[in-house]
Design an enzyme around this catalytic site. Structure first.
Site, PDB file in Angstrom:
ATOM      1  N   LYS A 184       0.830  -1.212   0.000  1.00 26.30           N
ATOM      2  CA  LYS A 184       0.000   0.000   0.000  1.00 26.30           C
ATOM      3  C   LYS A 184       0.863   1.260   0.000  1.00 26.30           C
ATOM      4  O   LYS A 184       0.575   2.227  -0.713  1.00 26.30           O
ATOM      5  CB  LYS A 184      -0.924   0.017   1.215  1.00 26.30           C
ATOM      6  CG  LYS A 184      -1.902  -1.154   1.277  1.00 26.30           C
ATOM      7  CD  LYS A 184      -3.089  -0.990   0.351  1.00 26.30           C
ATOM      8  CE  LYS A 184      -4.002  -2.201   0.355  1.00 26.30           C
ATOM      9  NZ  LYS A 184      -3.705  -3.192  -0.684  1.00 26.30           N
ATOM     10  N   GLU A 224      -5.156  11.022   8.170  1.00 23.53           N
ATOM     11  CA  GLU A 224      -5.608  10.940   6.787  1.00 23.53           C
ATOM     12  C   GLU A 224      -6.937  11.665   6.679  1.00 23.53           C
ATOM     13  O   GLU A 224      -7.784  11.540   7.569  1.00 23.53           O
ATOM     14  CB  GLU A 224      -5.778   9.454   6.420  1.00 23.53           C
ATOM     15  CG  GLU A 224      -5.799   9.168   4.936  1.00 23.53           C
ATOM     16  CD  GLU A 224      -5.893   7.669   4.675  1.00 23.53           C
ATOM     17  OE1 GLU A 224      -4.854   7.034   4.464  1.00 23.53           O
ATOM     18  OE2 GLU A 224      -7.022   7.143   4.700  1.00 23.53           O
ATOM     19  N   HIS A 277     -17.904  -3.599   2.154  1.00 24.26           N
ATOM     20  CA  HIS A 277     -16.673  -3.385   1.374  1.00 24.26           C
ATOM     21  C   HIS A 277     -16.502  -4.396   0.251  1.00 24.26           C
ATOM     22  O   HIS A 277     -15.432  -4.513  -0.330  1.00 24.26           O
ATOM     23  CB  HIS A 277     -15.437  -3.376   2.288  1.00 24.26           C
ATOM     24  CG  HIS A 277     -15.567  -2.405   3.428  1.00 24.26           C
ATOM     25  ND1 HIS A 277     -15.617  -1.053   3.217  1.00 24.26           N
ATOM     26  CD2 HIS A 277     -15.707  -2.593   4.753  1.00 24.26           C
ATOM     27  CE1 HIS A 277     -15.762  -0.451   4.402  1.00 24.26           C
ATOM     28  NE2 HIS A 277     -15.835  -1.362   5.336  1.00 24.26           N
ATOM     29  N   ARG A 333      -4.307  -7.618 -11.571  1.00 24.45           N
ATOM     30  CA  ARG A 333      -4.924  -8.828 -12.110  1.00 24.45           C
ATOM     31  C   ARG A 333      -6.156  -8.451 -12.924  1.00 24.45           C
ATOM     32  O   ARG A 333      -6.545  -7.278 -12.958  1.00 24.45           O
ATOM     33  CB  ARG A 333      -5.372  -9.727 -10.960  1.00 24.45           C
ATOM     34  CG  ARG A 333      -6.279  -8.957 -10.009  1.00 24.45           C
ATOM     35  CD  ARG A 333      -6.939  -9.825  -8.997  1.00 24.45           C
ATOM     36  NE  ARG A 333      -7.364  -9.093  -7.816  1.00 24.45           N
ATOM     37  CZ  ARG A 333      -8.485  -8.386  -7.716  1.00 24.45           C
ATOM     38  NH1 ARG A 333      -9.324  -8.342  -8.725  1.00 24.45           N
ATOM     39  NH2 ARG A 333      -8.790  -7.734  -6.618  1.00 24.45           N
TER      40      ARG A 333
END
Lengths: 172, 504
Positions: B117, B204, B239, B296
C-alpha cells in the site's frame, strides 16, 4: 382430487377437478380456472383465467423444502414456502395434527351439500376414518379424521348445504 | 513467444471465462480441480483436467508446486491465474517465469510493488496523481499535541487517526473537529500501543461520501499503456462490490480524461504490463484520490468489455505472447451504451447473507437482447462450501443506463435458481430503489439501506403469491398421475417401435 396445503401459516382446503379442458381449483371455497401444462418434472406452465376474462401466464417451479412435505414454489418472482399435507408425491407428511394435540375441527373444503354423516357424538374414531361425505361439483368427498379420538360434536345433518370452511365435526 | 496451451490456475466462472477466450483463439486449455470440483463446469469445458488436491484451497488451488507439476506434465506453455487464489502472488508469477512458463499477467516485480500500500502510494505521488491527503511520516509518542494539531490543520477536518501498525479497526479514530483531536490522539496511541506494540499513528483526510471509481488498464511489453472508460463500483456490501456499472454517471467526460490519464500515468511509472486496475475514491466535490492498484483481471471486467467491445482476456493472452496493443485509445474512452453487472451469490439475503451452498436442483438462465451470464455452474451442479459463493455474474447492456437497468430487472426476473438460495431478490430490491435509479449513492449506500430495513424480508409474499403457490402445488400433484408422467403419445411411439422391431 382433494388436498390440504399450508401457505403463509394458513391451512387451505383444496379441491381440484378437470372440467371443459381446464382445471377447476377450489381453495377454501374460491374457485380458480387454470390451464396447467407440465414443462419438466419440476416446472409447470399455468394460465390462470380471471373473472374479467383475462388470462395470466405464469411459470411455477417446485423444489423440495427443508422438511418432509415442504415445497418451495418459485412463482411470480417469489419463493413461496408451502407445506403439503395428506398429499401424494411431494407431500410425505402425515395428516395435519396427526401427532398434535387439541380438538380437531373438520371443515368443509368447498361449498357443497352434506350427503352422509358417518359418525355421531361420542363415537370413538381412528385416524383416517371417514366422518362426513360432502358432495361438490358432482363429486363426493369423504372427510376423514386426522388422528385417533372421540367425536365431540357433529354440527351438520344430511342434506344440509354448507359453505367452504364450515365446521362439520369436532374430534377431540 | 507462442502460446499453444494454457493452464488455468483457478475454478468457477473465471476459469470458464478464460477457457472460452482460449477456445476462441484456438488455444488448448488445461483445467485443475480439487476433489469436490471433479464435476465442476470448468473441468467439463476444458480440453484437459488434472487433480491438484483436497478441497481446502491451501491444499489444492494455492499449491504452487502441484500446479507447476501439472503444467509440466500437461505440456502447457502458459498459465492464467484468473482472480483470487494465486493471481496476486508474486512467488507464483516468479515460479512460472523460472519454470519457463508465460504468466498471463504482470511481472512479479510489479505485483510486489503495487501489492504494498505504501509503495503504491509512493508510485502514485511520483506520477503526480493525488492520494488521500495525510501524513507521510508516522507520528510517534514524542510528537507534541500542538504539532499534531498543526499538521491536522493542513490536512483538513474531518480526518481519520490511524495506527501505523494498524488493522481491524484498532487504533482508529474519526476526528470531526480540532477540539476532539487531543483526546482521540491519546486513545488511539494507547490502543495501538497495547494492540500492536507500536503507538505511532498517522492522519488521513476522511472522505465522507466517496464513490469508488476504477480504471481498467492494459499495458503491453512495448511501452504502451491504455486506459479504458471507468467503472462505477460504489454499490458495496461490507466493502465487497455487488453491483458494478460502466460508465459512471458521476464522471463527466472531462473528469474521465483526467482520471484515465492519471491511472495510465501510475501504471507507466512502474512499467506495468498486462491487465490491471487503478482504484480511486471520488469525492462529492469532484476531487479524486488514488486508492490502490489491483494487479490482475477484475471480477467486473465484463462491463468494460460490453461498453468497449474489447475482449480483455483475449488481449491479456495477446499481450503475454508479445503482441503490441493495436487498440484505438480514443474508442476505449467513449462508452458505447451502458453496462451493469450483478454478482449472484449463493447466499440468503433474508438471513443476513448466510452462505447457501448445496446442489442446484433447477436453473433457468435468462437470455435475450443485451444479456450475458458468466456462470461457473449448471443445473445439477454443486456449490461447494470451500470457495467463494459467487455462482454467476449477470451482465446487461443497454443503449443508456435506464435501458441497461430495465434489462437487468427483466433478466433477474427470468433467472431462477432452485435448491439453493441466491442474492437475486436482493438485486431486484436494489434496482427498485429511487436513489439507486437516480445514481445518488456512495460506498455506504447498501449498508445504510439494508440497515434501515431492520431485517424486513426483501421480497414480501402477499396473498396473491400464496394463492398461486397453492394452485401450483395442487396442479403439480394432479398432473403427477401415472398417465401424465407417461403421455399416451410417447407410449404409443414406444409400442409401435417395439412392434416395428419385432416384425423385422
Amino acid at each position: 382430487m382433494q388436498m390440504r396445503i399450508e401457505a403463509g401459516n394458513t391451512l387451505r382446503h383444496v379441491f381440484v377437478q378437470r372440467k371443459n379442458g381446464v382445471y377447476e381449483v377450489t381453495i377454501d371455497g374460491t374457485t380458480h380456472h387454470v390451464d396447467a401444462v407440465r414443462i419438466d418434472p419440476a416446472t409447470l406452465s399455468l394460465v390462470v383465467h380471471d373473472a374479467a376474462g383475462g388470462r395470466r401466464s405464469l411459470a411455477a417451479a417446485l423444489s423440495p423444502g427443508g422438511a418432509p412435505g415442504a415445497v418451495d414454489v418459485h412463482v411470480a418472482g417469489r419463493r413461496v414456502p408451502v407445506q403439503v399435507q395428506n398429499g401424494s408425491g411431494l407431500g410425505r407428511r402425515r395428516e395435519a395434527g396427526a401427532t398434535g394435540s387439541g380438538p380437531q375441527r373438520v371443515l368443509a373444503p368447498m361449498p357443497g351439500k352434506v350427503v352422509r354423516v358417518l359418525v355421531k357424538p361420542g363415537d370413538a374414531v381412528t385416524a383416517r376414518q371417514g366422518l362426513v361425505v360432502v358432495e361438490a361439483m358432482k363429486m363426493e368427498n369423504e372427510l376423514r379424521a386426522a388422528r385417533d379420538g372421540r367425536v365431540k360434536d357433529v354440527s351438520v345433518v344430511e342434506g344440509q348445504s354448507v359453505d367452504a370452511g364450515t365446521v362439520l365435526v369436532l374430534v377431540e | 513467444m507462442p502460446i499453444t496451451k494454457v493452464l488455468i490456475a483457478n475454478r468457477g466462472e473465471i476459469a470458464v471465462r478464460i477457457i472460452r477466450a482460449c477456445r476462441d483463439m484456438g488455444i488448448a486449455t488445461v483445467a485443475v480441480y480439487s476433489d469436490c470440483d471433479r464435476a465442476a463446469l470448468h473441468v467439463r469445458l476444458a480440453d484437459e483436467a488434472w487433480p491438484v488436491g483436497p478441497n481446502p484451497p491451501r491444499e489444492s488451488y494455492l499449491r504452487i508446486d502441484t500446479i507447476l507439476d501439472v503444467a509440466r506434465q500437461s505440456g502447457a506453455d502458459a498459465v492464467h491465474p484468473g482472480y483470487g487464489f494465486l493471481a496476486e502472488n508474486e512467488d507464483f508469477a516468479a515460479a512460472c517465469r523460472d519454470a519457463g512458463l508465460v504468466f498471463i499477467g504482470p511481472s512479479p516485480e510489479a505485483i510486489t510493488l503495487m501489492g504494498s500500500k505504501t509503495a503504491a502510494r509512493q508510485a502514485a505521488i511520483k506520477a503526480g496523481v493525488p492520494v488521500v491527503p495525510g501524513t507521510e511520516e508516522p507520528l510517534g509518542d514524542d510528537v507534541p499535541d500542538a504539532e499534531v494539531l498543526r499538521i491536522a490543520e493542513g490536512i483538513g477536518y474531518p480526518l481519520m487517526l490511524k495506527a501505523v501498525a494498524g488493522g481491524g479497526g484498532k487504533g482508529m479514530r474519526m476526528v470531526a473537529t480540532p477540539d476532539e483531536l487531543p483526546g482521540a490522539l491519546r486513545a488511539a496511541r494507547s490502543e495501538a500501543g497495547s494492540a500492536f506494540g507500536d503507538s505511532a499513528v498517522y492522519l488521513e483526510r476522511r472522505i465522507l461520501s466517496p464513490r469508488h471509481i476504477e480504471v481498467q488498464l492494459l499495458g503491453d511489453h512495448h511501452g504502451t499503456v491504455l486506459p479504458f472508460v471507468e467503472r462505477e463500483c460504489s454499490i458495496q456490501r461490507r466493502h465487497q462490490k455487488v453491483i458494478e456499472e460502466s460508465p459512471s454517471l458521476a464522471v463527466s467526460p472531462a473528469l474521465r480524461r483526467a482520471m484515465t490519464s492519471d491511472a495510465a500515468a501510475v501504471a507507466r511509472t512502474v512499467g506495468y504490463t498486462n491487465a490491471g486496475t487503478i482504484e480511486f475514491l471520488l469525492d462529492e466535490d469532484g476531487s479524486y484520490y488514488f486508492l490502490e492498484m489491483n494487479t490482475r483481471l477484475q471480477v467486473e471486467h465484463p462491463i468494460t468489455e460490453m461498453v468497449t467491445g474489447v475482449d480483455l482476456v483475449r488481449w491479456q493472452i495477446r499481450i503475454a505472447r508479445g503482441e503490441r496493443l493495436t487498440l484505438d485509445p480514443e474508442t476505449l474512452l467513449i462508452p458505447r451504451g451502458h453496462a451493469v453487472e450483478c454478482r449472484i451469490y449463493a447466499e440468503d439475503p433474508d438471513s443476513n447473507f448466510m452462505p447457501s451452498p448445496g446442489r442446484i436442483l433447477g436453473l433457468r438462465v435468462p437470455h435475450g437482447p443485451g444479456v450475458r451470464d458468466d456462470s461457473g455452474t449448471y443445473e445439477g451442479g454443486e456449490v461447494p462450501i470451500y470457495y467463494d459463493p459467487m455462482i454467476s455474474k449477470l451482465i446487461t447492456w443497454g443503449e443508456d443506463r435506464d435501458h441497461a437497468l430495465a434489462r437487468m430487472r427483466r433478466a433477474l426476473a427470468e433467472y431462477e435458481v432452485r435448491g439453493i438460495k441466491t442474492t437475486i431478490p436482493f438485486f431486484l430490491w436494489v434496482l427498485e430503489d429511487a436513489d439507486f435509479q437516480a445514481s445518488r449513492f456512495d460506498t455506504t449506500f447498501i449498508d445504510r439501506k439494508l440497515g434501515a430495513r431492520q431485517g424486513a424480508p426483501l421480497q414480501a409474499i402477499d396473498a396473491d403469491h400464496e394463492t398461486l403457490a397453492v394452485l401450483a402445488v395442487a396442479l403439480d400433484q394432479v398432473t403427477r398421475t401415472p398417465a401424465a408422467a407417461r403421455p399416451a403419445a410417447s407410449r404409443s411411439l414406444w409400442t409401435s417401435r417395439a412392434r416395428h422391431d419385432a416384425l423385422r
